[in-house]
Design a protein around this motif. Structure first.
Motif, PDB file in Angstrom:
ATOM      1  N   ARG A  49       0.812  -1.212   0.000  1.00  0.00           N
ATOM      2  CA  ARG A  49       0.000   0.000   0.000  1.00  0.00           C
ATOM      3  C   ARG A  49       0.843   1.258   0.000  1.00  0.00           C
ATOM      4  NH1 ARG A  49      -2.404  -2.784   4.314  1.00  0.00           N
ATOM      5  NH2 ARG A  49      -3.616  -4.450   3.382  1.00  0.00           N
ATOM      6  N   VAL A  54       1.956   2.045  -5.426  1.00  0.00           N
ATOM      7  CA  VAL A  54       0.730   2.514  -6.087  1.00  0.00           C
ATOM      8  C   VAL A  54       1.078   3.294  -7.353  1.00  0.00           C
ATOM      9  CG1 VAL A  54      -1.300   3.929  -5.816  1.00  0.00           C
ATOM     10  CG2 VAL A  54      -0.532   2.532  -3.919  1.00  0.00           C
TER      11      VAL A  54
ATOM     12  N   MET B   1      -9.071  -3.153  -2.756  1.00  0.00           N
ATOM     13  CA  MET B   1      -7.776  -2.755  -2.202  1.00  0.00           C
ATOM     14  C   MET B   1      -7.191  -1.611  -2.995  1.00  0.00           C
ATOM     15  SD  MET B   1      -5.858  -6.309  -1.785  1.00  0.00           S
ATOM     16  CE  MET B   1      -4.381  -5.394  -2.049  1.00  0.00           C
ATOM     17  N   ILE B   2      -6.424  -0.807  -2.334  1.00  0.00           N
ATOM     18  CA  ILE B   2      -5.933   0.410  -2.968  1.00  0.00           C
ATOM     19  C   ILE B   2      -5.003   0.084  -4.139  1.00  0.00           C
ATOM     20  CG2 ILE B   2      -3.876   0.750  -1.525  1.00  0.00           C
ATOM     21  CD1 ILE B   2      -4.669   3.732  -1.409  1.00  0.00           C
TER      22      ILE B   2
END
Lengths: 274, 110
Positions: A49, A54, B1-2
């Motif tokens: 995360r 990302v 989920m991110i």
């Protein structure tokens, strides 16, 4: 890859040592920098995360979306080009039809002018009329036989499609049986008309035809039918029907009018000077 | 989920926005994608086996894409571009399939 050769000097050579490339690709499919996958870490998941991951995932998605969009647009462009080409071909064929009509009209006018100019003796006039009918210079009308041929129903059978050779056999058989004028799919045949195959299509007089093929022959219907069946063309088609499943239908076409062949011309023959 | 959301957002933005890639790089886009997929699958497998590290993920993604593009570019220069491209795709493809099999085992225990 650094540790590959150190083992071979300590242990006996493995029999599959020369296959190290494939073994390496399989065993190191998970990047070794991640660490040994049998020794999981307590923080071995949380980091997905993090911002770095990302960002990379978004970048990856961008690449995929870009490529997807490119491919879609490329496909639609190709389809557009194909449509345009088909449009061009249709326009050219239409222009050709119009020009053919014009040729027919002018030929009729020429014939009328010739007859009225009284340049030919009555015997020559008669000979001209007869020749122009049999060579395809003028339109003719009379009782006709219709032969319809088509591909076999099972397209997977080798040789079940009609090819130019088959049409030539049919036409020659009709000529032998005494046909005075022949047309395939509306295109009048002259002594110089080519029946050829181009790729998948059969072309008559340089025009592509599509199945089914309708051959109209003007002549004595009974003699035509029996003569055709007895000729080499008839026998050829009998073999095709029995062994490859092609279709052939002979029917009475009543009285038909066959148009003149607009492309009629000579290249080597010269008129005999009397 | 991110993470999955990030990936999906990237795909949708890429499809709609269509960022103009410089024409020089256009031929290398497919091979870059295969390399990116390899890094993705490797990362997912590491995540499932609890050995994921985001630094390794970033480096593997960047290096895969760069090296794959570089190999194909050099191949184009010396005239064996399509053959080298095939080789890169074969190796990356084998890695993708191996990682996918491991992912399947970890997810479904089958």
């Amino acid at each position: 890859m650094a540790g590959l050769h150190s083992t071979s000097s300590e242990a006996p050579r493995r029999p599959d040592e020369s296959m190290d490339l494939l073994n390496t690709v399989f065993k190191q499919a998970l990047d070794p920098s991640y660490g040994d996958e049998t020794k999981p870490r307590p923080d071995g998941r949380v980091k997905l995360r993090s911002g770095k991951s990302v960002v990379i995932l978004i970048l990856c998605g961008l690449l995929l979306g870009l490529a997807l969009g490119n491919t879609q647009r490329g496909a639609s462009n190709a389809a557009l080009e194909r449509e345009q080409l088909i449009g061009h071909i249709k326009a050219a064929e239409q222009k050709q039809d119009e020009l053919h009509e014009r040729v027919r009209t002018l030929t009729k006018e020429n014939a009328a002018l010739e007859a009225s100019a009284a340049g030919l003796s009555p015997a020559d006039q008669a000979r001209l009329a007869e020749l122009s009918m049999s060579t395809g210079m003028v339109a003719v009308t009379g009782p006709a036989l219709r032969i319809t041929v088509d591909d076999g129903a099972d397209a997977s059978v080798k040789g079940s499609r009609v090819v130019d050779v088959d049409l030539r056999y049919a036409v020659n058989g009709l000529r032998l049986a005494g046909a005075e004028a022949i047309a395939i799919n509306g295109h009048r045949l002259s002594p110089r008309t080519a029946i050829r195959g181009a790729g998948d299509a059969i072309t008559v007089d340089y025009r592509s035809l599509s199945r089914p093929y309708t051959i109209l022959a003007i002549g004595d219907r009974r003699h035509l039918e029996s003569g055709f069946q007895a000729s080499a063309g008839g026998r050829w088609w009998k073999t095709l029907q029995e062994n490859y499943g092609l279709h052939l239908e002979i029917a009475d076409a009543g009285t038909v009018t066959l148009p003149a062949d607009p492309g009629l011309s000579v290249s080597k023959a010269k008129p005999l000077k009397k | 989920m991110i993470a999955l959301l990030g990936l999906l957002i990237g795909i949708i933005v890429g499809l709609i926005w269509q960022p103009a890639l410089p024409a020089v790089l256009q031929p290398y886009l497919p091979i870059a994608i295969v390399a990116a997929l390899d890094a993705l699958f490797g990362g997912f497998r590491a995540y499932l086996n609890r050995v994921f590290d985001d630094k390794v993920f970033v480096v593997s993604f960047a290096s895969n894409v760069l090296i794959a593009g570089l190999i194909v570019w050099v191949g184009d220069m010396i005239g064996v571009g399509s053959q080298l491209s095939t080789a890169v795709v074969v190796v990356l493809g084998i890695r993708i399939f191996t990682n996918a099999a491991a992912i399947r085992r970890a997810l479904f225990h089958a």
